[in-house]
Design a protein around this motif. Sequence first.
Motif, short mmCIF file in Angstrom:
data_model
loop_
_atom_site.label_atom_id
_atom_site.label_comp_id
_atom_site.label_asym_id
_atom_site.label_seq_id
_atom_site.Cartn_x
_atom_site.Cartn_y
_atom_site.Cartn_z
N THR A 152 -40.25 -60.35 0.98
CA THR A 152 -41.08 -59.16 0.79
C THR A 152 -42.27 -59.10 1.75
N HIS B 227 -43.01 -64.68 1.67
CA HIS B 227 -43.17 -64.32 0.26
C HIS B 227 -41.84 -63.72 -0.17
N SER C 222 -39.00 -62.59 -3.29
CA SER C 222 -38.83 -62.10 -4.65
C SER C 222 -37.67 -62.82 -5.31
N GLU D 35 -42.62 -64.29 -7.75
CA GLU D 35 -42.72 -64.46 -6.30
C GLU D 35 -42.63 -65.94 -5.97
N ARG E 267 -43.23 -68.54 -2.64
CA ARG E 267 -43.72 -68.71 -1.27
C ARG E 267 -42.97 -69.86 -0.61
#
Length: 379
Positions: free
Chosen positions: A305, A317, A319, A324, A326
């Motif tokens: 995203t 980042h 989804s 979320e 990282r």
Amino acid sequence: MSDITMTGLTKRFDDVTAVDNIDLETHDGEFLALVGPSGCGKSTTLRMIAGLESITSGELKIGGQVVNDLEPKARNVAMVFQNYALYPHMTGSQNMKFGMKSVSDYTDEEIDQRVQDAADILDIPDLLDRKPAELSGGERQRVAIGRAIVREPDVFLLDEPLSNLDAKLRVQMRAELLQIHREIDATTLYVTHDQTEAMTLGDRVAVLNDGHIEQVDPPQALYDYPSTRFVAEFIGSPAMNTLPVSLQWEGHAVDAVHDSFELSLPRAETFDARPDSGIFGARPEDISLVRNVEEATQTFEAEVTVTEPLGESLLLHCSVGDDELRVKAEARSTIEVGDVVELTVDEDRFHVFDSAGEAIYHSSPRQASDEDRVNPPEL
């Protein structure tokens, strides 16, 4: 001996408890960093040690002596403040000498020699005749540190001394502070909200939150084995990923099940109990693109995203369901927003926390040698 022992140390301001019943012991000659968010009680703790704040309850010892009721000048501690606290009408030399007569029996000649010795350590002999207005921020900080050094205290207290400096100078001053600490060999407590400073400076790091101590450990142990979810998310940049999962048991095996992935947790026998849910944790650098790993046994997909080029890496980042994730990918990876990537997690770097935020599982057993200082991770 200049060790410090805090037992049940508490400070209340009316109906606000700034420091809440903390127990902490330093080692003689240790560099201990106190880190935490604003308002967590770290500066108040330092000020109680210095005698600048009264102690509501608990006991404070320095070198084995209870100092709760001792005046600041009788504690043989020296404090360096965030704002330098230099007198503008005095030269660097005069600032460094100020107060020496009231706390010692040194002659003028002895004090002058101490000032010169401190200036040599700090590499500021040419600045002693200048007033603060004629000095840069870094030079003012050196004078403030010099004022502490000339007293030859048992304990150094530093309250965010580098926060007013620019990023490049902060890095330089961190290295110099470590060198100074080695030369003077005094117990040092260093307060900061910057976890990078804490990790690179401290022999051990104490993480504070809401007046409590969450964990005290050497930097690498703190990073690899956070004892609470707060520590896991506060230490490290970017912060550790934490996602809710159900824990599905079959015999002695357990899987962490999320809406978007399912991972088998190795060494499940280290769980003290058999919970049915938890918070799964993995640091961004411990998650990799499958295409960059020679052998990946557990994989899942995620949609990108946001991308953040960091130079040495590319922060993704991603989804995963409603959460979320990282991910630190290799620099110059050709990944765009909207791409679906296949990911894998280092199985030696799984963590699980319970609903109260306490660590209940680390996939890699902690080694007994963690009490030894080790190089902190790159943050």
